[in-house]
Design an enzyme around this catalytic site. Structure first.
Site, PDB file in Angstrom:
ATOM      1  N   HIS A 209     -12.743  25.288 -12.610  1.00 32.96           N
ATOM      2  CA  HIS A 209     -12.437  26.326 -13.621  1.00 32.96           C
ATOM      3  C   HIS A 209     -11.229  27.124 -13.140  1.00 32.96           C
ATOM      4  CE1 HIS A 209     -16.033  26.429 -16.372  1.00 32.96           C
ATOM      5  NE2 HIS A 209     -16.325  25.467 -15.521  1.00 32.96           N
ATOM      6  N   GLY A 210     -10.782  28.050 -13.990  1.00 29.23           N
ATOM      7  CA  GLY A 210      -9.750  29.001 -13.566  1.00 29.23           C
ATOM      8  C   GLY A 210      -8.500  28.343 -13.040  1.00 29.23           C
TER       9      GLY A 210
ATOM     10  N   ASP B 241     -18.208  25.920 -23.154  1.00 28.17           N
ATOM     11  CA  ASP B 241     -17.697  26.469 -21.890  1.00 28.17           C
ATOM     12  C   ASP B 241     -18.526  27.711 -21.524  1.00 28.17           C
ATOM     13  OD1 ASP B 241     -15.868  26.717 -19.780  1.00 28.17           O
ATOM     14  OD2 ASP B 241     -14.502  27.992 -20.943  1.00 28.17           O
ATOM     15  N   HIS B 242     -19.022  27.753 -20.297  1.00 31.85           N
ATOM     16  CA  HIS B 242     -19.782  28.915 -19.801  1.00 31.85           C
ATOM     17  C   HIS B 242     -20.971  29.294 -20.680  1.00 31.85           C
ATOM     18  CE1 HIS B 242     -17.082  29.812 -16.481  1.00 31.85           C
ATOM     19  NE2 HIS B 242     -16.068  29.562 -17.297  1.00 31.85           N
TER      20      HIS B 242
ATOM     21  N   GLU C 126     -22.915  24.985 -12.477  1.00 32.33           N
ATOM     22  CA  GLU C 126     -21.981  25.615 -11.534  1.00 32.33           C
ATOM     23  C   GLU C 126     -22.697  26.190 -10.323  1.00 32.33           C
ATOM     24  OE1 GLU C 126     -18.834  27.961 -13.189  1.00 32.33           O
ATOM     25  OE2 GLU C 126     -18.526  29.105 -11.363  1.00 32.33           O
TER      26      GLU C 126
HETATM   27  P1  13P Z   1      -7.930  29.987 -16.789  1.00 38.96           P
HETATM   28  O1  13P Z   1      -8.194  31.432 -17.104  1.00 38.96           O
HETATM   29  O2  13P Z   1      -7.318  29.854 -15.435  1.00 38.96           O
HETATM   30  O3  13P Z   1      -7.141  29.311 -17.835  1.00 38.96           O
HETATM   31  O4  13P Z   1      -9.363  29.250 -16.704  1.00 38.96           O
HETATM   32  C1  13P Z   1     -10.010  28.827 -17.869  1.00 38.96           C
HETATM   33  C2  13P Z   1     -11.410  28.401 -17.616  1.00 38.96           C
HETATM   34  O5  13P Z   1     -11.867  28.229 -16.513  1.00 38.96           O
HETATM   35  C3  13P Z   1     -12.257  28.165 -18.797  1.00 38.96           C
HETATM   36  O6  13P Z   1     -13.575  27.917 -18.461  1.00 38.96           O
HETATM   37  O1  G3H Z   2     -13.413  30.833 -18.644  1.00 36.49           O
HETATM   38  C1  G3H Z   2     -13.324  31.446 -19.695  1.00 36.49           C
HETATM   39  C2  G3H Z   2     -12.435  30.977 -20.756  1.00 36.49           C
HETATM   40  O2  G3H Z   2     -11.090  31.224 -20.451  1.00 36.49           O
HETATM   41  C3  G3H Z   2     -12.840  31.556 -22.064  1.00 36.49           C
HETATM   42  O3  G3H Z   2     -12.510  32.892 -22.144  1.00 36.49           O
HETATM   43  O4  G3H Z   2     -14.594  34.017 -22.891  1.00 36.49           O
HETATM   44  O5  G3H Z   2     -12.328  35.045 -23.274  1.00 36.49           O
HETATM   45  O6  G3H Z   2     -13.054  33.033 -24.578  1.00 36.49           O
HETATM   46  P1  G3H Z   2     -13.175  33.805 -23.294  1.00 36.49           P
HETATM   47 ZN    ZN Z   3     -14.241  28.900 -16.672  1.00 32.61          ZN
END
Ligand code: 13P
Ligand code: G3H
Ligand code: ZN
Length: 333
Positions: free
Chosen positions: A232-233, A94-95, A146
């Protein structure tokens, strides 16, 4: 070099194709701990849902990258042990913020990676995403890129303001990067404080945030018919969990998420991956706070992590069945 196929994991290609065609979305749940992993697998098995288990850079720093990878391998074995003969589990970065991080994950057995160049100038975002795609596709690893910027601040992901995805850019971006899915910005944001009360409307005593930009999503779908879109989010920040946290000594002011009806609507479109992390954090923290307040003598972590795991599992099942609609969607039941 470990290939994810040898670990029993799958990439996102087939499951996204089915999700777009079927009008539902695959859950992408972040995990940092064994209890989160167990709850995700239990929920996916009980609902017969494909699932994406995702690891952020912050998770790698917290738990150790190798441990998380072995946990995902363990997740496949655990799903089978729970009676699911053909689980569809994706291990996703992720990211990812650099080619090197994506390569490291691919080399250690991840089946999917996100390269997040959304904060970069357009041409640099394309160049970075293409470099990751070229490497990943040699090993049949799928890549999410993205376009557009989400607001919100977490450990490793931060931006003060959101910028919606520009539909006029998506064909060029998807074609030139060769990415397998596209994360877009249409009004969601990271964390448990997605909107200020001032941005919301009070309806029957509940603060309702502004709707997502479904017009932009529709334009994107028109430009890229059937192309897998990612949100996301997308935590909803359930009020009952926030209230429990606050009732038992927490202090979460003005925590507001994305209403579930908005996510239900998005799931029926080309949105085929919905990211949820904050709701898991809330479910875990609420259960732990409640347990410790009611059982002040307990000090064995298993005593409070067990209800925390149960509460997360309940939340995951609810998302799968009542919001995303991915239940019963395994290719082989
Ligand atoms: P939330 O903070 O809304 O759970 O989003 C998580 C996310 O986008 C992880 O990449
Ligand atoms: O989008 C981000 C995820 O919620 C992960 O969050 O970088 O705090 O692990 P984190
Ligand atoms: Zn995210």
């Amino acid at each position: 070099m470990v290939n994810y196929k040898d670990l029993g994991l799958v990439n996102t290609r087939e499951m996204f194709k089915r999700a777009v065609a079927g009008g539902y979305a695959i859950p992408a749940f972040n995990f940092n701990t064994m209890e989160q992993m167990q709850a995700i697998v239990q929920a996916a098995v009980e609902t017969k849902s494909p699932v994406i288990m995702q690891v952020s850079k912050g998770a790698r720093n917290y738990a150790n990258a190798s441990i998380l990878r072995y946990m995902a391998e363990g997740a496949v074995a655990y799903a089978k042990e729970l009676g699911c003969e053909h689980p569809e589990i994706v291990l996703h970065l992720d990211h990812g913020d650099s080619f090197e991080l994506c390569k490291d994950c691919i080399d250690m057995g991840f089946s999917s990676v996100m390269i997040d160049g959304s904060h970069l100038p357009y041409e640099e975002n394309i160049a970075l995403a293409k470099k990751v795609v070229d490497y990943a596709h040699q090993f049949d690893v799928t890549v999410e890129a993205e376009l557009g910027v989400l607001a919100g601040v977490e450990d490793e992901v931060s931006a003060a303001e959101s910028h919606y995805t520009k539909p006029e850019e998506v064909i060029d971006f998807a074609t030139r990067t060769g990415c397998d899915s596209l994360a877009i910005s249409i009004g969601t944001s990271h964390g448990a404080h997605k909107f200020t009360p001032e941005q919301c409307t009070l309806v029957n005593g509940v603060l309702v945030p502004p709707p997502l930009a479904f017009d932009i999503l529709a334009e994107i779908e028109k430009k890229l018919p059937g192309f897998p879109i990612v949100l996301h989010g997308s935590s909803s920040v359930p009020m009952d969990e926030v209230n429990t946290i606050n009732q038992y000594g927490g202090k979460l002011d003005a925590a507001i998420g994305i209403p579930e009806d908005q996510l239900r609507k998005a799931s029926k479109s080309a949105v085929c991956k919905i990211n949820i992390d904050s709701d898991s954090r809330l479910a875990m923290t609420a259960a732990i706070r409640k347990h410790l307040a009611e059982h002040p003598g307990d000090f064995d972590p298993r005593q409070y992590l067990k209800p925390a795991r149960e509460n997360m599992k309940k939340m995951y099942i609810h998302k799968i069945v009542n919001v995303l609609g991915s239940d019963g969607k395994l290719a082989i039941q």
